[in-house]
Design an enzyme around this catalytic site. Structure first.
Site, PDB file in Angstrom:
ATOM      1  N   GLU A   1     -17.657 -49.406   4.717  1.00  0.00           N
ATOM      2  CA  GLU A   1     -18.723 -50.294   4.195  1.00  0.00           C
ATOM      3  C   GLU A   1     -19.419 -49.679   2.988  1.00  0.00           C
ATOM      4  O   GLU A   1     -20.619 -49.877   2.794  1.00  0.00           O
ATOM      5  CB  GLU A   1     -19.781 -50.568   5.283  1.00  0.00           C
TER       6      GLU A   1
HETATM    7  C1  LIG Z   1     -11.106 -47.089   9.701  1.00  0.00           C
HETATM    8  C2  LIG Z   1     -11.433 -47.791   8.433  1.00  0.00           C
HETATM    9  C3  LIG Z   1     -11.738 -49.142   8.462  1.00  0.00           C
HETATM   10  C4  LIG Z   1     -11.998 -49.818   7.280  1.00  0.00           C
HETATM   11  N1  LIG Z   1     -12.228 -51.184   7.301  1.00  0.00           N
HETATM   12  C5  LIG Z   1     -12.236 -51.872   6.133  1.00  0.00           C
HETATM   13  C6  LIG Z   1     -12.222 -53.303   6.117  1.00  0.00           C
HETATM   14  O1  LIG Z   1     -12.282 -53.956   7.150  1.00  0.00           O
HETATM   15  N2  LIG Z   1     -12.132 -53.929   4.916  1.00  0.00           N
HETATM   16  C7  LIG Z   1     -12.062 -53.255   3.737  1.00  0.00           C
HETATM   17  O2  LIG Z   1     -11.960 -53.880   2.703  1.00  0.00           O
HETATM   18  N3  LIG Z   1     -12.100 -51.896   3.720  1.00  0.00           N
HETATM   19  C8  LIG Z   1     -12.174 -51.202   4.877  1.00  0.00           C
HETATM   20  N4  LIG Z   1     -12.182 -49.818   4.865  1.00  0.00           N
HETATM   21  C9  LIG Z   1     -12.210 -49.129   3.586  1.00  0.00           C
HETATM   22  C10 LIG Z   1     -13.537 -48.413   3.324  1.00  0.00           C
HETATM   23  O3  LIG Z   1     -14.563 -49.330   3.092  1.00  0.00           O
HETATM   24  C11 LIG Z   1     -13.298 -47.442   2.142  1.00  0.00           C
HETATM   25  O4  LIG Z   1     -12.455 -46.414   2.636  1.00  0.00           O
HETATM   26  C12 LIG Z   1     -14.583 -46.853   1.606  1.00  0.00           C
HETATM   27  O5  LIG Z   1     -15.366 -47.846   1.006  1.00  0.00           O
HETATM   28  C13 LIG Z   1     -14.331 -45.733   0.601  1.00  0.00           C
HETATM   29  O6  LIG Z   1     -13.330 -46.069  -0.308  1.00  0.00           O
HETATM   30  P1  LIG Z   1     -12.108 -45.055  -0.560  1.00  0.00           P
HETATM   31  O7  LIG Z   1     -11.573 -44.689   0.768  1.00  0.00           O
HETATM   32  O8  LIG Z   1     -11.164 -45.674  -1.521  1.00  0.00           O
HETATM   33  O9  LIG Z   1     -12.760 -43.790  -1.205  1.00  0.00           O
HETATM   34  P2  LIG Z   1     -12.997 -43.539  -2.771  1.00  0.00           P
HETATM   35  O10 LIG Z   1     -13.567 -44.753  -3.387  1.00  0.00           O
HETATM   36  O11 LIG Z   1     -11.758 -42.989  -3.365  1.00  0.00           O
HETATM   37  O12 LIG Z   1     -14.118 -42.417  -2.753  1.00  0.00           O
HETATM   38  C14 LIG Z   1     -13.809 -41.027  -2.499  1.00  0.00           C
HETATM   39  C15 LIG Z   1     -15.108 -40.213  -2.565  1.00  0.00           C
HETATM   40  O13 LIG Z   1     -15.662 -40.294  -3.880  1.00  0.00           O
HETATM   41  C16 LIG Z   1     -17.020 -40.704  -3.823  1.00  0.00           C
HETATM   42  N5  LIG Z   1     -17.319 -41.517  -5.007  1.00  0.00           N
HETATM   43  C17 LIG Z   1     -16.597 -42.531  -5.531  1.00  0.00           C
HETATM   44  N6  LIG Z   1     -17.203 -43.022  -6.615  1.00  0.00           N
HETATM   45  C18 LIG Z   1     -18.335 -42.337  -6.797  1.00  0.00           C
HETATM   46  C19 LIG Z   1     -19.414 -42.371  -7.756  1.00  0.00           C
HETATM   47  N7  LIG Z   1     -19.449 -43.253  -8.729  1.00  0.00           N
HETATM   48  N8  LIG Z   1     -20.417 -41.485  -7.614  1.00  0.00           N
HETATM   49  C20 LIG Z   1     -20.432 -40.591  -6.607  1.00  0.00           C
HETATM   50  N9  LIG Z   1     -19.448 -40.503  -5.688  1.00  0.00           N
HETATM   51  C21 LIG Z   1     -18.414 -41.363  -5.784  1.00  0.00           C
HETATM   52  C22 LIG Z   1     -17.137 -41.490  -2.519  1.00  0.00           C
HETATM   53  O14 LIG Z   1     -18.463 -41.520  -2.031  1.00  0.00           O
HETATM   54  C23 LIG Z   1     -16.196 -40.710  -1.617  1.00  0.00           C
HETATM   55  O15 LIG Z   1     -16.860 -39.628  -1.042  1.00  0.00           O
HETATM   56  C24 LIG Z   1     -11.978 -49.114   6.046  1.00  0.00           C
HETATM   57  C25 LIG Z   1     -11.702 -47.748   6.022  1.00  0.00           C
HETATM   58  C26 LIG Z   1     -11.413 -47.093   7.190  1.00  0.00           C
HETATM   59  C27 LIG Z   1     -11.052 -45.624   7.125  1.00  0.00           C
END
Ligand SMILES: Cc1cc2nc3c(=O)[nH]c(=O)nc-3n(C[C@H](O)[C@H](O)[C@H](O)COP(=O)(O)OP(=O)(O)OC[C@H]3O[C@@H](n4cnc5c(N)ncnc54)[C@H](O)[C@@H]3O)c2cc1C
Length: 608
Positions: free
Chosen positions: A443
């Site tokens: 989220e």
């Molecule tokens: C079990 C599970 C269930 C999920 N359910 C859903 C779902 O139902 N629907 C859906 O659409 N998604 C879902 N997700 C996805 C989830 O919302 C994302 O994994 C999450 O938003 C983070 O995105 P990412 O994994 O691509 O990390 P990234 O975006 O790659 O981020 C990696 C790190 O970089 C940091 N970061 C990125 N940009 C910045 C910035 N500008 N400034 C500072 N820090 C930054 C982040 O905080 C994080 O620590 C789910 C994920 C999991 C693991």
């Protein structure tokens, strides 16, 4: 095997003594018209929900974790008993609890709906996510879909015949949805063909319901790059005929399920959309706006995962600490036994009371925000609606991040109370830890919540929303001046509200010179605002408890314990704000290190 008992007394304390919910809801004609505002009805609903949580879904929590979900040829099987529990939940009307009666819902206030959600989460978090996601889909469709779409889909979602999902994330983009590649080709007949891959989709495929309503972010061919070119589509698993009956299978297929650390009984799907037919929800290229409605609800839902799991972990740790005897306490607590129960030791109490205080602060925040949501949606006075909307907007990222961070910490502390036994599966404590961890990540990560708070919610509107929060604190301090019992809290609260303003200015001024300054301070700032908010809520709870004690209503010591928890919070947890103020002020200086020396990165920086 862990147990869970819904914290009904605590919930009633908040509804009746602290927030006087019945009176607040009586000002909202919507609930009065549907006769869903009364305290009596709330009592009955909470009692029934507590029974369902403890008797039906809690017994499936550990087995669900052990069994997990499986997929074969795109068909997902959920753990034994999950599907039947959902059918029972839907048949009893829980899926439509706070839904609009126009579409078959029961029109119960959000504050009661969210109290019920907390119980389901505490009993079985992975299971609770299936109805949770459906509720989010209902909310987004209700706000943005056409009447025709609403008439077909909303009754099915509220009846629990169909469920919903939220499909944002793709392999290369999670936080930065502007990068998303899923395409929507216009068929010219009001439908679009959606193609692309979504990953990590919670409740993305399962065997609970006849149909799954996917809400999908995609880019219409030719739309602008970035978030300004994203639209929202409704893509059903089975196409739906105009009379609501199911048609052919839409090509949206579960390619695999993720193997993950926790919430194993929730199916986290990789979904391939291969020209799947969908309809536009809302305006073209305004998908982010529509999805935000769903995401804001989901953020509060995620926040409550921190609370529900913290509560479940606390209850089991408390029972264990009363029972487990180790070493000798002076004076002896159980002289006839060879050792004393560990609950006698201050350090064990520190752990238990930390979890308890964070849970009680979190529950107060949830109830308060949920009531504000009720006001935002239904108050006849526009100024009151705006005020409530501002508090909800400001504190939604705070609730999401602060409650899930504290919830995770709470499950770890509760596990610690068990010593080595907390690490062993059969006690169930390690499952709470694993299940709680995801709340900090999905989220929008907690880091991103912090950026939303400082960037959009505080600096973005010149501090207007923050001033509303500070104003509430200042009025409380003023109204209670001279109340000797509250005086120590009022002093802290008054200073904290002032310092929040100063810290915001410090960050704002630095960020004007260098945007990295806001990014560097954001997480500490959110935690600071979280503490200030809890301090306010603990002061409200203390005032309510003192009133009941003065009325002679505290034979069992319930209200005394409320006061003691608040005093513990102010003495032992709130002082973290001193360290946070220092780290906020330290800003970006020690993070702006030499890239080559620290990280081995050689590059040339180019300014936009
Ligand atoms: C079990 C599970 C269930 C999920 N359910 C859903 C779902 O139902 N629907 C859906 O659409 N998604 C879902 N997700 C996805 C989830 O919302 C994302 O994994 C999450 O938003 C983070 O995105 P990412 O994994 O691509 O990390 P990234 O975006 O790659 O981020 C990696 C790190 O970089 C940091 N970061 C990125 N940009 C910045 C910035 N500008 N400034 C500072 N820090 C930054 C982040 O905080 C994080 O620590 C789910 C994920 C999991 C693991």
């Amino acid at each position: 095997m862990p147990t869970y008992k819904a914290p009904l007394r605590d919930m009633r304390f908040l509804l009746k003594d602290v927030f006087q919910a019945e009176r607040a809801l009586s000002e909202l004609p919507y609930y009065v018209g549907h006769e869903t505002h009364s305290a009596d009805l709330a009592d009955q609903i909470l009692d029934e929900a507590a029974r369902f949580a403890s008797n039906v879904i809690q017994p499936l929590n550990m087995s669900g974790d052990a069994e997990g979900c499986s997929v074969s040829n795109g068909v997902v099987t959920t753990p034994a008993g999950f599907k039947e529990a959902f059918k029972q939940f839907a048949a009893a009307g829980w899926t439509g609890l706070d839904g609009d009666p126009e579409y078959g819902g029961q029109g119960v206030p959000h504050v009661i709906g969210n109290a019920v959600s907390e119980m389901m989460i505490g009993a079985n978090t992975a299971w609770s996510m299936y109805p949770g996601l459906s509720h989010g889909a209902y909310t987004a469709l209700k706000a943005y879909a056409s009447d025709e779409t609403k008439n077909i889909y909303l009754p099915k979602l509220l009846a629990g015949e169909w469920t919903g999902t939220m499909c944002l994330t793709e392999p290369h983009c999670g936080t930065d949805l502007g990068l998303l590649r899923t395409k929507a080709a216009d068929n010219g007949d009001g439908t679009f063909n959606i193609s692309g891959t979504k990953i990590f989709i919670s409740a993305g495929e399962h065997d609970f319901a006849d149909n799954i309503v996917h809400l999908v972010l995609a880019r219409i061919e030719g739309a602008p790059a970035g978030t300004k070119g994203i639209s929202l589509f409704l893509v059903p698993k089975f196409l739906v005929n105009t009379d609501g009956s199911l048609g052919e299978r839409n090509p949206v297929v579960c390619a695999s399920l993720e193997h993950k650390m926790g919430i194993k009984a929730n199916a986290t799907a990789v979904l391939n959309f291969d020209g799947a037919r969908g309809i536009l929800v809302g305006q073209p290229n305004k998908g982010m706006q529509a999805m935000f409605i769903m995401m804001n609800g989901a953020r509060l839902g995620t926040a409550m995962q921190g609370l529900g799991l913290g509560e479940a972990a606390y209850q089991n740790a408390l029972a264990y600490a009363k029972d487990r005897i180790q070493m000798r306490h002076e004076p002896r607590l159980t002289p006839a036994e060879p050792a004393d129960p560990i609950i006698g030791y201050p350090d064990v109490r520190r752990m238990l009371m930390t979890v308890k205080a964070y849970n009680e602060g979190a529950r107060a925040l949830t109830f308060w925000l949920s009531l504000q949501l009720d006001v935002e949606h239904h108050h006849p006075d526009a100024a009151k609606r705006e005020e409530a909307a501002d508090i909800v907007a400001l504190l939604t990222p705070v609730a999401k991040a602060f409650m899930t961070d504290n919830g995770f910490q709470g499950t770890v502390l509760a596990q610690q109370v068990f010593g080595g036994h907390g690490y062993i599966k059969e006690w169930g404590m390690e499952q709470f830890v694993r299940d709680a961890r995801i709340g900090q990540i999905y989220e929008g990560t907690n880091g991103i919540q912090a950026l939303d708070l400082i960037g959009r919610k505080v600096l973005g509107d010149g501090g207007k929303k923050l001033q509303k929060l500070s104003g509430l604190l200042a009025s409380f301090v003023e109204e209670n001046e001279g109340n000797e019992d509250l005086a120590p809290m009022l002093e802290v609260l008054g200073k904290a509200a002032q310092q929040a303003g100063t810290l915001t200015m410090v960050i704002g001024q630095k960020a004007m010179q260098n945007p990295d300054e806001a990014n560097a301070a954001a997480v500490d700032y959110l935690r600071y605002i979280g503490h200030v908010t809890y301090a306010y809520l603990f002061a409200l709870m203390s005032k309510a408890a003192l009133e009941q004690i003065a009325l002679g209503n505290d034979k069992e010591g319930f209200y005394k314990a409320k006061l003691q928890t608040a005093q513990f919070y102010y003495a032992k947890l709130f002082p973290e704000t001193k360290a946070l103020a220092a780290t906020i002020k330290a800003g970006n200086d020690t993070l702006a290190v030499d890239d080559a020396a620290m990280f081995g990165i050689e590059r040339e920086l180019v300014h936009a």
